[in-house]
Write an enzyme that holds these catalytic residues in place. Sequence first.
Site, PDB file in Angstrom:
ATOM      1  N   ASP A 259      -5.925   0.094  -1.466  1.00 13.91           N
ATOM      2  CA  ASP A 259      -4.563  -0.443  -1.350  1.00 13.91           C
ATOM      3  C   ASP A 259      -3.622   0.730  -1.086  1.00 13.91           C
ATOM      4  O   ASP A 259      -4.055   1.745  -0.548  1.00 13.91           O
ATOM      5  CB  ASP A 259      -4.186  -1.226  -2.613  1.00 13.91           C
ATOM      6  CG  ASP A 259      -3.218  -2.373  -2.338  1.00 13.91           C
ATOM      7  OD1 ASP A 259      -2.139  -2.108  -1.782  1.00 13.91           O
ATOM      8  OD2 ASP A 259      -3.546  -3.526  -2.664  1.00 13.91           O
ATOM      9  N   HIS A 286      -3.700   1.500   2.222  1.00 14.83           N
ATOM     10  CA  HIS A 286      -2.580   0.816   2.866  1.00 14.83           C
ATOM     11  C   HIS A 286      -1.385   1.712   3.114  1.00 14.83           C
ATOM     12  O   HIS A 286      -0.312   1.228   3.466  1.00 14.83           O
ATOM     13  CB  HIS A 286      -2.167  -0.402   2.035  1.00 14.83           C
ATOM     14  CG  HIS A 286      -3.206  -1.482   2.019  1.00 14.83           C
ATOM     15  ND1 HIS A 286      -3.057  -2.644   1.295  1.00 14.83           N
ATOM     16  CD2 HIS A 286      -4.411  -1.571   2.633  1.00 14.83           C
ATOM     17  CE1 HIS A 286      -4.126  -3.407   1.463  1.00 14.83           C
ATOM     18  NE2 HIS A 286      -4.968  -2.769   2.266  1.00 14.83           N
TER      19      HIS A 286
END
Length: 463
Positions: A259, A286
């Site tokens: 993430d 991310h």
Amino acid sequence: MKLHSACAALSFFLLSFAAFAQDTRTVKEPVVPNHCARVAAELTAANGNLNAADEKHLDTGRIQKAIDACQAGQAVELISNGPANAFLSGPLQLRTGVTLLVAQGVTLFGSRNPRDFDIDPGSCGTVTAGKGHGCKPMISGSDANDSGVMGPGTIDGRGGAKLLGQNVSWWDLAQEAKVTNKNQNCPRILILNRCNNFILYNITLKNSPNFHVSYNMGNGFTAWGVIIDSPKTARNTDGIDPANSTNVTITHCYIHTGDDQVAVKAGGTVPSTNISIVHSHFYTGHGMSIGSETDSGANHIFVSDLTIDGADNGIRIKSNSTRGGLVENVTYDDVCIRDTKNPIYMDTNYTAGYSNQTGKLPVFRNIALRNVHILGGGKITLEGYDAAHRLQMNFDDVTANGPITVSAKHGEFILGPGLVSVRITGEDIQVNGKTGKSGKADSCAGRFVPLPQSPMPKTQDQK
């Protein structure tokens, strides 16, 4: 004011605020404190795993006892003992002024028993329709000023290992929650609330069941020489998330996760401000994110000497109309981005995290990109919320050497004085300025390096 005058004023401001858009402290490499106690390992890990017979041999009590007895300014050191090199623990609580030190070659493992982390009976290790906060973290700090966690050892949350008594892992629960539109109840490795002057130094954090590090409502946080390593497929395993805090520095860190590598959050009423992310390397994940909660405001954020390699997103600011606010005075300088799907992503309609509440509109302004280079192409998204809440950015020496698509709307952009090879067009777009003919793309040469296997081996005897 005429348009060209307004643009000139904006350009001057963007170029001048960068020196102040950072941690206001003078941050130096941390020093390992002397130990107050050494706790010897009683378990042995092989190939990164404990023996099944050791899974109920918790070291929580004796580690916590040593922390509670330690004087401020000193450290509890977890050390090996012959072949024994591992500890197994449930939740630990840090104390004011006390550092937890994991020695070289030692691993602190998180328990695989959800009952060890229950906030309420049976609340951890489940998927529910609630908020998903049913687990205590592996390590917590509440009002524990001047405390820290240091290496060069490892803390392993074992997010991919099967839970005791269940045929699922923590990460399986996270995936189930995504499919069922519910929330997983999984522990984080570190949750730090109101811990001023906290130091995370020379440590490896890996395989967290959820976020690796959450730092909330504090003044003074340093992460230096930290390695974070979780798989790309491990959902919600953010690296380091500073929230509602000021004077934060994340430096010389290597983050590979599933993430956000870093997500600066600003929900509620306390802003996030004076934050530096510098001299670091990001891998899968991310990206370097601000948001999605920005309703209390995020400002004076400085990102420099950052290399992003193989992430889903590179430079990203994200929010939406249910959690938006003002994000301003953000500088990205000397950033190299390679093989990244969305190298630059200004997203005012972030789809995750919507609620029934509306009216908290996102505004991103005074965002400066200087010496930012994209290798391998991708999609650039530059979208303000609407005509009344426009995106304002400055591009100076921003180049791409692969195929780039641009989605832009409701924005004002000033280009130059350095080369800008990205062509910005779209609905309700104003582009001004003059770009140069050359940039510094060669500044990315030699920047993309493998994820280190371990931090530098420094102990309290080598400080």
